[in-house]
Scaffold this active site. Sequence first.
Site, PDB file in Angstrom:
ATOM      1  N   LYS A   1      62.372  40.984  23.515  1.00 39.92           N
ATOM      2  CA  LYS A   1      62.757  42.143  23.970  1.00 39.92           C
ATOM      3  C   LYS A   1      63.686  43.059  23.177  1.00 39.92           C
ATOM      4  O   LYS A   1      64.615  42.387  22.409  1.00 39.92           O
ATOM      5  CB  LYS A   1      62.967  42.277  25.477  1.00 39.92           C
ATOM      6  CG  LYS A   1      61.970  41.779  26.258  1.00 39.92           C
ATOM      7  CD  LYS A   1      60.915  42.737  26.380  1.00 39.92           C
ATOM      8  CE  LYS A   1      59.734  42.233  27.478  1.00 39.92           C
ATOM      9  NZ  LYS A   1      58.879  41.104  26.786  1.00 39.92           N
TER      10      LYS A   1
ATOM     11  N   SER B   1      53.675  43.447  24.925  1.00 37.18           N
ATOM     12  CA  SER B   1      54.743  44.480  25.548  1.00 37.18           C
ATOM     13  C   SER B   1      55.585  45.044  24.347  1.00 37.18           C
ATOM     14  O   SER B   1      56.224  45.986  24.703  1.00 37.18           O
ATOM     15  CB  SER B   1      55.613  43.740  26.397  1.00 37.18           C
ATOM     16  OG  SER B   1      56.470  42.842  25.506  1.00 37.18           O
TER      17      SER B   1
END
Length: 237
Positions: free
Chosen positions: A196, A158
């Site tokens: 993230k 991701s």
Amino acid sequence: MLTRKQLELLDFIKQRMDRDGVPPSFDEMKDALDLRSKSGIHRLITALEERGFIRRLAHRARALEIIKLPDAMEKPGYTSGGFTPKVIAGDKPATPPGPPRGAMVVEAVHAMELPVMGRIAAGVPIEAISEVSHHVAVPGSMLSGRGNHYALEVKGDSMIEAGINDGDIVVIREQTTADNGDIVVALVEESEATLKRFRRKGSMIALEAANPAYETRVFPDHLVKVQGRLVGLIRSY
């Protein structure tokens, strides 16, 4: 001799690598230099590579390595700070101009052993990490400032557009705060840890992926705890 735009781009790449440990995306470069299209960035990247200032790492998204800096950027008082490469290409040697053939050069490299705390999800969050799986040697120049550091093995894709791939080792500085845009290890609801990009929007925290296949996750700020900020990346080939 570099053009003004080439120098601006090299300076921007260096600043982002110093801050995040990974190069900026082409869209971020385009916006920073106020260009209309990414084709202009491609031309500037190619020119910098041809002049020996950067190197593109093959088969890796957004993987750039700074080889050298212009003299002006290395002089005392330069506002962007010192030069600290943040990407290590495993056992692949760097190829800047070397000493005359036959000369022997011994270079001392200061390294520190960091604990690898297991695997961190760059995708759907996984269980919080708390146990040391092994240790890894990290160049001292990669460790930013004071404080404790640890390493994590990346699981998932991701963050691939931030230059972070499945199987990479990320070096994390332990801290509990983050600025918008920082890539962090975030503990979600006391049970899940994920890697993230951090964004605060009022009383909400957005955890952004760097892959369009993954949605941004938004939580009330009391459900998200920052456990560290990305300061380096180690990759083996």
